[in-house]
Design an enzyme around this catalytic site. Structure first.
Site, PDB file in Angstrom:
ATOM      1  N   ARG A  64       0.845  -1.184   0.000  1.00 56.97           N
ATOM      2  CA  ARG A  64       0.000   0.000   0.000  1.00 56.97           C
ATOM      3  C   ARG A  64       0.888   1.243   0.000  1.00 56.97           C
ATOM      4  O   ARG A  64       1.109   1.860   1.020  1.00 56.97           O
ATOM      5  CB  ARG A  64      -0.898  -0.026   1.219  1.00 56.97           C
ATOM      6  CG  ARG A  64      -2.135   0.843   1.043  1.00 56.97           C
ATOM      7  CD  ARG A  64      -3.084   0.597   2.160  1.00 56.97           C
ATOM      8  NE  ARG A  64      -2.419   0.740   3.447  1.00 56.97           N
ATOM      9  CZ  ARG A  64      -2.911   0.279   4.584  1.00 56.97           C
ATOM     10  NH1 ARG A  64      -4.053  -0.343   4.598  1.00 56.97           N
ATOM     11  NH2 ARG A  64      -2.277   0.463   5.716  1.00 56.97           N
ATOM     12  N   LYS A  74       6.145 -18.252   8.994  1.00 60.26           N
ATOM     13  CA  LYS A  74       5.484 -18.557  10.261  1.00 60.26           C
ATOM     14  C   LYS A  74       4.770 -17.295  10.755  1.00 60.26           C
ATOM     15  O   LYS A  74       5.164 -16.207  10.366  1.00 60.26           O
ATOM     16  CB  LYS A  74       6.496 -19.058  11.273  1.00 60.26           C
ATOM     17  CG  LYS A  74       7.436 -17.947  11.773  1.00 60.26           C
ATOM     18  CD  LYS A  74       8.278 -18.408  12.921  1.00 60.26           C
ATOM     19  CE  LYS A  74       9.014 -17.199  13.477  1.00 60.26           C
ATOM     20  NZ  LYS A  74       9.929 -17.480  14.531  1.00 60.26           N
ATOM     21  N   HIS A 127      13.399 -20.408   8.266  1.00 57.80           N
ATOM     22  CA  HIS A 127      14.700 -19.987   7.743  1.00 57.80           C
ATOM     23  C   HIS A 127      15.850 -20.735   8.410  1.00 57.80           C
ATOM     24  O   HIS A 127      16.948 -20.768   7.890  1.00 57.80           O
ATOM     25  CB  HIS A 127      14.882 -18.481   7.862  1.00 57.80           C
ATOM     26  CG  HIS A 127      14.969 -17.989   9.264  1.00 57.80           C
ATOM     27  ND1 HIS A 127      13.856 -17.665   9.993  1.00 57.80           N
ATOM     28  CD2 HIS A 127      16.024 -17.789  10.073  1.00 57.80           C
ATOM     29  CE1 HIS A 127      14.230 -17.286  11.193  1.00 57.80           C
ATOM     30  NE2 HIS A 127      15.542 -17.350  11.280  1.00 57.80           N
ATOM     31  N   LYS A 181      19.855 -22.683   6.834  1.00 57.61           N
ATOM     32  CA  LYS A 181      21.212 -22.402   7.321  1.00 57.61           C
ATOM     33  C   LYS A 181      22.145 -23.567   7.023  1.00 57.61           C
ATOM     34  O   LYS A 181      21.782 -24.724   7.148  1.00 57.61           O
ATOM     35  CB  LYS A 181      21.188 -22.151   8.826  1.00 57.61           C
ATOM     36  CG  LYS A 181      20.587 -20.808   9.180  1.00 57.61           C
ATOM     37  CD  LYS A 181      20.815 -20.513  10.646  1.00 57.61           C
ATOM     38  CE  LYS A 181      20.123 -19.230  11.049  1.00 57.61           C
ATOM     39  NZ  LYS A 181      20.727 -18.043  10.438  1.00 57.61           N
ATOM     40  N   GLU A 226      17.883 -15.729  22.544  1.00 57.32           N
ATOM     41  CA  GLU A 226      18.044 -14.414  21.951  1.00 57.32           C
ATOM     42  C   GLU A 226      18.386 -13.447  23.064  1.00 57.32           C
ATOM     43  O   GLU A 226      17.928 -13.617  24.192  1.00 57.32           O
ATOM     44  CB  GLU A 226      16.749 -13.967  21.277  1.00 57.32           C
ATOM     45  CG  GLU A 226      16.458 -14.684  19.998  1.00 57.32           C
ATOM     46  CD  GLU A 226      15.092 -14.312  19.447  1.00 57.32           C
ATOM     47  OE1 GLU A 226      15.042 -13.533  18.494  1.00 57.32           O
ATOM     48  OE2 GLU A 226      14.091 -14.782  20.009  1.00 57.32           O
ATOM     49  N   ASP A 255       6.173 -19.479  19.124  1.00 59.83           N
ATOM     50  CA  ASP A 255       6.968 -18.735  18.155  1.00 59.83           C
ATOM     51  C   ASP A 255       8.195 -19.531  17.730  1.00 59.83           C
ATOM     52  O   ASP A 255       8.640 -19.427  16.592  1.00 59.83           O
ATOM     53  CB  ASP A 255       7.395 -17.398  18.793  1.00 59.83           C
ATOM     54  CG  ASP A 255       8.021 -16.458  17.783  1.00 59.83           C
ATOM     55  OD1 ASP A 255       7.553 -16.455  16.634  1.00 59.83           O
ATOM     56  OD2 ASP A 255       8.977 -15.744  18.135  1.00 59.83           O
ATOM     57  N   HIS A 260      11.024 -24.066  14.796  1.00 53.65           N
ATOM     58  CA  HIS A 260      12.475 -24.229  14.697  1.00 53.65           C
ATOM     59  C   HIS A 260      12.997 -25.390  15.547  1.00 53.65           C
ATOM     60  O   HIS A 260      13.723 -26.247  15.069  1.00 53.65           O
ATOM     61  CB  HIS A 260      13.199 -22.951  15.146  1.00 53.65           C
ATOM     62  CG  HIS A 260      12.742 -21.727  14.432  1.00 53.65           C
ATOM     63  ND1 HIS A 260      12.510 -21.723  13.084  1.00 53.65           N
ATOM     64  CD2 HIS A 260      12.495 -20.468  14.863  1.00 53.65           C
ATOM     65  CE1 HIS A 260      12.122 -20.514  12.716  1.00 53.65           C
ATOM     66  NE2 HIS A 260      12.105 -19.738  13.784  1.00 53.65           N
ATOM     67  N   LYS A 271      13.796 -15.092  25.231  1.00 51.77           N
ATOM     68  CA  LYS A 271      14.285 -13.762  24.865  1.00 51.77           C
ATOM     69  C   LYS A 271      15.008 -13.172  26.069  1.00 51.77           C
ATOM     70  O   LYS A 271      14.780 -13.585  27.198  1.00 51.77           O
ATOM     71  CB  LYS A 271      13.112 -12.869  24.471  1.00 51.77           C
ATOM     72  CG  LYS A 271      12.472 -13.318  23.169  1.00 51.77           C
ATOM     73  CD  LYS A 271      11.658 -12.212  22.554  1.00 51.77           C
ATOM     74  CE  LYS A 271      11.143 -12.615  21.185  1.00 51.77           C
ATOM     75  NZ  LYS A 271      12.191 -12.648  20.148  1.00 51.77           N
TER      76      LYS A 271
END
Lengths: 536, 311
Positions: free
Chosen positions: A91, A198, A228, A232, A266, A285, A290, A388
């Site tokens: 947009r 995802k 992804h 790898k 992370e 998530d 993964h 996280k």
């Protein structure tokens, strides 16, 4: 091995002698094979056939930082077909040139390979931009005509991949619009593929709904789900390590392995993704896709061949053999990061982040214990954890071996000795470590842990291809080896749903200090089994 | 760091390598191959530079053998070996040893190279100039799995090409062939799209260009047609035309890195076809160290049925 060669040339007219009146196209035989390709000619790269890529949500972060640079890098490596076209849909009130400028900037900033003007020119000729909303029928009509125009002017032969880099709530809309405007129906002899990111749903029911919706429009084997991590190099190397070598496979089972730890940590918080993250959480998530994929690759049997079907079959077998602990509460832990100092910086707790409900029970840390009930792995727990704001950014698979059953050395000699381990470092510092005991130089018998290290950066190219380069190329080639199929997605939800269900009804997430390695409850969970987490 | 050794031997060089690695704090190394470069003083600098750049993709121990020419009878009898050992940042990602041989030892360079090869790792020999007539029979060439020559660096490339056909042994390869990979992959991709039988072909290039000759031979072998060699002003290969019943497939690169691809019944398109640097060519060569059967086919320029499946 040798391909069919053209049999005779004598009686056919030569094009240059035939003059300009040659027009009648000669159709190739069904078994036509390109004489310039030969299995032993390994220098020739796999180049995608004539095709184009349509990106929805082209102004997003992922598109600018990963997709566009990956497309350029592929072109720079000579892996895209001549006439490859890139269509952006978003947009924005842009012309084609504005879009080209945006791609240009993104490529300049984020591409892995050096910028080359001639490669850019080759790409830029095939760039189109369609401004519009996902509701907007005229925009999709425009897209339709752009696709037809590109077929004519660039020879893309009707082959298109539609990359849906859009929030999940827009999936149904875009997919329906593609169907409505006939964009999902390939003309005879060509293909239309959908690429989706995802989350693939938020539980089994919604995943099934999403699959049904997408499969209603695209053939199931033309739907490519991007994980992804699977693109790898290190993850693909798990298969090379296990099945191209002789020395690991004999010990890769319950007789020698004590347990397996798979970690994805992370160091960042949720940043600006509050809207997406709250209500989803770390388990949905990360673990659902993964970590369960990494686990499947680590635990699966040898596939009959390295093709999508055989890989799917073996991965599915592992996922189906997964058994949850009976007492989920004792073997699954969730947590939320709390305000603390992390790496010299004071950071906010999850509940204080912008846009997060202070009473939110979303997990930013999740650890679960899974058993794989088959002959190879019975009794070997797989511990999966993700979070996280942990100590540092790291993803690794650690296969921890049993202690030596008997030691001729006295206990003082082996005091510092730990269990042997093979650690596959997925990121960063890609590579592999083997940990074992070795004698300390000196007079007395003293044994200490040492590591043998293989680093990708040391033995191979400094710049391995980015995951997205590999994945986009595979989509264009139609090679589905590195993409989870819908059966795997559904099977993964079946594993996670009972855990999420338990959490929804019991207690609240434990708090852990940002910058630490997770809540104490997670340490206790392993301590109950007489084990402890590695510090990655 | 650099360590200079005069009048030395292979075992002293080995010691210096270990010492150098210790000094920079990385005693363990992940080198995947040994690269032997046989050259003269004049070409050594460029060759070492290319090898060091390629070592970013393939960390290697590079041994550069430079034969010094003696100018006086006294020099000729005085046989000795000087070495320059480079490790760490001075040597790309691996380590480099420059060996200068004087007098008689020049004829026995293999005795110096052999103890310096990495254990168990493949060996590649590259002659940037002055390749021996029969690379596989050369004492240094015999140590290697892969022997890289360059037809661009000889006086009469087409004569040398003839000799190469006769002396071919599995593992031989030539940078003139490596330079063709982008052309060949684009031609294969063009034919993937056109999907028709090729009935005639022409290669346009500057005069006496060995790569063009190899390309023509490859096309002859694979397509089973006679390929016309058309001489143009260059540079290097300027165009390839494949005639089909539907029209001509043309890749035309008059100059610069931009080429045009025309397919019958389709609009013409721009292609990036850059002339690559030596280091990129070497990096491509090092990617696969088994015999390149397709090079053998292109050298001979005849049918492909008798390609050995494995050597």
């Amino acid at each position: 091995m040798s391909k069919k060669l053209p049999t005779t040339t004598a009686e056919e007219p030569r094009a240059e002698e035939g003059g300009p009146e040659v027009v009648v196209p000669v159709l190739p035989a069904a078994d036509w094979s390109n004489p310039l390709r030969h299995p032993q000619d390994r220098r020739l790269p796999r180049i995608a056939g004539p095709s184009g890529l349509v990106i929805f949500g082209v102004t997003g972060d992922l598109s600018r930082k990963k997709l566009m640079p990956a497309v350029y890098d592929l072109a720079n490596r000579g892996l895209l077909p001549p006439g490859f076209s890139l269509v952006g849909f978003a947009r924005r009130d842009w012309e084609d040139q504005d879009f080209a400028q945006v791609v240009h900037d993104a490529v300049r900033e984020h591409s892995r390979t050096p910028f080359r003007e001639e490669v850019w020119q080759q790409l830029a000729e095939g760039m189109r931009f369609i401004p519009g909303d996902f509701d907007d029928d005229t925009a999709f009509k425009q897209l339709r005509s752009a696709v037809d125009e590109l077929d004519a002017s660039r020879g893309t032969s009707g082959n298109y991949a539609f990359y849906l880099s859009v929030p999940p709530k827009f999936f149904p809309k875009v997919v329906r619009q593609l169907k409505k405007h006939g964009l999902a129906d390939p003309p005879e002899g060509s293909w239309r593929r959908a690429v989706i990111e995802k989350p693939f749903g938020r539980d089994l029911a919604s995943a099934r709904e999403l699959n049904a919706l997408v499969h209603d429009v695209f053939e199931p084997d033309q739907v490519f789900r991007i994980d992804h991590y699977l693109g790898k190099e290190t993850v693909q190397n798990i298969l090379a390590l296990r099945f191209a070598n002789q020395m690991y496979e004999p010990i890769w089972n319950r007789s020698y392995v004590d347990h397996v730890q798979i970690t994805m940590a992370e160091d960042i918080g949720i940043g600006g993704r509050a809207g997406y993250y709250d209500g989803i959480g770390a388990a949905r998530d990360v673990i659902q896709n993964h970590l369960l994929q990494l686990m499947a690759l680590t635990a699966m049997e040898e596939p009959a061949a390295f093709d999508a079907e055989s890989l799917l079959m073996e991965k599915l077998k592992v996922l189906k053999a997964v058994k949850l602990p009976e007492d989920i509460g004792a073997h699954a832990v969730r947590g939320q990061y709390a305000a603390a100092w992390q790496g010299g910086e004071q950071v906010r707790g999850y509940l204080d982040e912008d846009g997060i409900d202070p009473s939110s029970t979303t997990d930013t840390y999740a650890a679960v214990k899974l058993n794989v009930d088959n002959r190879r792995w019975a009794g070997v727990p797989f511990y999966l954890r993700t979070g996280k704001r942990l100590g540092r950014r790291v993803t690794e698979i650690a296969v921890v071996f049993q202690r030596a059953p008997h030691s001729p050395f006295d206990s003082t000699a082996t005091e510092e000795l730990n269990q042997n381990a093979i650690v596959i470092r997925v990121q960063p510092d890609e590579g592999m470590t083997v940990r074992f005991g070795s004698k300390v130089p000196g007079t007395s018998m003293e044994i200490r842990d040492v590591t043998m290290d293989f680093a990708y950066g040391e033995s191979f190219t400094e710049s391995s291809p980015e995951a997205y380069e590999r994945l986009i190329l595979d989509v264009l080639l139609g090679d589905a080896n590195l993409f989870p199929r819908h059966q795997e997605v559904e099977e993964s939800w079946k594993i996670l749903d009972p855990i999420e269900g338990h959490w929804a009804n019991h207690g609240r997430p434990a708090q852990y200090a940002a910058g630490s390695w997770g809540p104490e409850e997670a340490d206790e969970m392993l301590a109950r089994d007489g084990r402890s987490w590695r510090r990655p | 760091m650099k360590i200079d050794l005069t009048d030395t031997t292979a075992s002293k060089i080995n010691k210096a390598l270990v010492q150098g690695r210790r000094a920079i704090g990385t005693p363990a190394v992940g080198m995947v191959l040994t690269m032997v470069i046989v050259t003269d003083e004049e070409n050594a600098y460029d060759a070492i530079k290319a090898a060091e750049e390629a070592s970013h993709e393939h960390p290697s121990r590079t041994l550069v053998v430079i034969k010094r020419h003696a100018r006086t009878p006294r020099d000729r009898t005085n046989s000795h070996l000087d070495a320059e050992v480079r490790v760490g940042a001075d040597a790309g990602t691996g380590e480099t040893v420059i060996l200068r041989t004087y007098g008689e030892v020049s004829d026995h360079a293999d005795s110096v190279v052999l103890p310096l090869l990495l254990p168990d790792a493949p060996v590649v020999v590259w002659w940037p100039v002055d390749a021996p007539d029969n690379p596989a029979k050369d004492p240094l060439g015999a140590l290697a799995q892969r022997r890289i020559t360059d037809l661009y660096a000889v006086e009469n490339p087409l004569d040398v090409l003839k000799a190469r056909v006769r002396s071919y042994a599995p593992g031989d390869t030539d940078l003139a062939w490596t330079r063709l990979t982008p052309w060949r992959s684009m031609l294969a991709a063009a034919l993937d799209q056109a999907r028709v039988k090729v009935t005639s072909a022409a290669v346009e290039a500057e005069e006496e260009n060995p790569a063009a000759e190899l390309l023509a031979r490859w096309l002859e072998a694979r397509l089973d047609v006679t390929v016309d060699r058309v001489v143009t002003a260059g540079p290097v290969v300027t165009a390839v035309r494949l005639g089909t019943a539907n029209g001509e497939i043309v890749i035309d690169r008059p100059e610069g890195p931009l080429a045009t691809l025309s397919l019958p019944g389709q609009p013409s398109r721009t292609l990036a076809l850059k002339v690559r640097t030596t280091s990129e060519l070497i990096a491509e060569e090092l990617r696969r160290l088994d015999a390149d059967e397709m090079y053998a086919v292109a050298l001979r320029g005849e049918g492909t049925k008798e390609i050995p499946t494995h050597v």
